[in-house]
Design an enzyme around this catalytic site. Structure first.
Site, PDB file in Angstrom:
ATOM      1  N   ASP A 198       6.442 -98.684  10.607  1.00  0.00           N
ATOM      2  CA  ASP A 198       5.939 -97.189  10.620  1.00  0.00           C
ATOM      3  C   ASP A 198       7.220 -95.969  10.886  1.00  0.00           C
ATOM      4  O   ASP A 198       8.337 -97.056  10.166  1.00  0.00           O
ATOM      5  CB  ASP A 198       5.344 -97.000  11.385  1.00  0.00           C
ATOM      6  CG  ASP A 198       5.016 -95.502  12.791  1.00  0.00           C
ATOM      7  OD1 ASP A 198       4.363 -95.240  11.995  1.00  0.00           O
ATOM      8  OD2 ASP A 198       5.414 -95.346  13.920  1.00  0.00           O
ATOM      9  N   ASP A 234       8.019 -92.901  13.364  1.00  0.00           N
ATOM     10  CA  ASP A 234       7.634 -92.145  14.011  1.00  0.00           C
ATOM     11  C   ASP A 234       6.928 -92.620  14.988  1.00  0.00           C
ATOM     12  O   ASP A 234       5.980 -93.401  15.158  1.00  0.00           O
ATOM     13  CB  ASP A 234       6.715 -90.421  13.858  1.00  0.00           C
ATOM     14  CG  ASP A 234       7.046 -89.682  13.154  1.00  0.00           C
ATOM     15  OD1 ASP A 234       8.140 -88.626  13.205  1.00  0.00           O
ATOM     16  OD2 ASP A 234       6.116 -89.056  12.688  1.00  0.00           O
ATOM     17  N   ASP A 269       4.328 -99.239  15.882  1.00  0.00           N
ATOM     18  CA  ASP A 269       4.389 -98.811  17.436  1.00  0.00           C
ATOM     19  C   ASP A 269       2.973 -98.276  18.048  1.00  0.00           C
ATOM     20  O   ASP A 269       2.884 -98.169  19.461  1.00  0.00           O
ATOM     21  CB  ASP A 269       5.542 -97.464  18.061  1.00  0.00           C
ATOM     22  CG  ASP A 269       4.935 -96.481  17.321  1.00  0.00           C
ATOM     23  OD1 ASP A 269       5.010 -95.581  16.316  1.00  0.00           O
ATOM     24  OD2 ASP A 269       4.830 -95.840  17.718  1.00  0.00           O
TER      25      ASP A 269
END
Length: 229
Positions: A11, A13, A174
């Protein structure tokens, strides 16, 4: 290390880059442009990783489709204006240790790197350019080319593009959206504890481990590869 090709999907961001300032600023501008009060910081960060239509549906549940579309357009315009304005400030920084980890993984012939992100392709390409990461990722799966997370399409497309089997792939993210996407595609998921969803939520969503630093993430890769492959 030898054996089959491995694929590591990241991922962006909240996992590779700390973009919360830019995201919060652009979201505030978007809601203001549409005459609405900005959502709380926690609400905005909770939807990072979703495609914009899904994100706006959560942030503005009372809005109709037309207003949500205007919010999404205003967000894109605000985000693009941030990086295009003279003196607009530095790009979102990589989290500590992530550049060294990416460089190390990219240098290994048996490891392929990719991205599965809620960003649009234009934003991802810009980010890779400013950080000099253009050559690192052999597959770049973005929100404008795939269904939103947690749909498994991004991971499945990356597997198809690289020819790597699901059992030889791992997704690093995240948010619970990343973990749920990975599990739906039949690949391992590692959560990072420095992003926008807490470690307990990542574990509950199915992350087989949650790491607290880039060195710990490096160790997690080695342990997984040695044990399973």
């Amino acid at each position: 290390m030898s054996g089959p090709l491995r694929l590591v999907l990241f991922d962006v961001d909240g996992t590779l880059v700390d973009s919360q300032h830019a995201i919060l600023a652009a979201m505030g501008e978007a809601f203001a442009a549409c005459g609405l009060a900005a959502p709380a910081r926690e609400a905005v960060l909770s939807i990072v990783g979703l495609s914009l239509p899904q994100a706006m549906a959560r942030l503005a549940p009372e809005a109709d489709d037309g207003l949500r579309g205007r919010l999404a357009d205003a967000y894109r315009e605000a985000f693009f204006a941030q990086r295009s304005a003279p003196g607009g400030g530095p790009p979102s920084p990589l989290f500590p240790g992530m550049r060294a980890l990416l460089d190390d993984l990219a240098a290994r012939p048996e490891v392929l790197l990719g991205v599965a992100t809620g960003k649009a392709r234009r934003g991802l390409d810009h980010l890779c350019a400013v950080h000099g990461l253009e050559a690192h990722f052999v597959t770049r799966q973005t929100a404008d080319l795939n269904p939103s997370k947690p749909h498994p399409a991004m991971v499945l497309a990356a597997l198809a593009e690289t020819g790597v089997e699901p059992r030889h792939a791992v997704m690093v993210g995240d948010t619970t959206f990343d973990v749920e996407m990975a599990r739906a595609a039949g690949v391992r998921a590692i959560g990072v504890g420095w992003g926008y969803h807490d470690g307990a939520a990542l574990a509950a969503a199915g992350a087989e481990r949650v790491v607290a630093s880039a060195p710990e993430l490096r160790t997690a890769f080695e342990q997984i590869w040695e044990a399973a492959w």
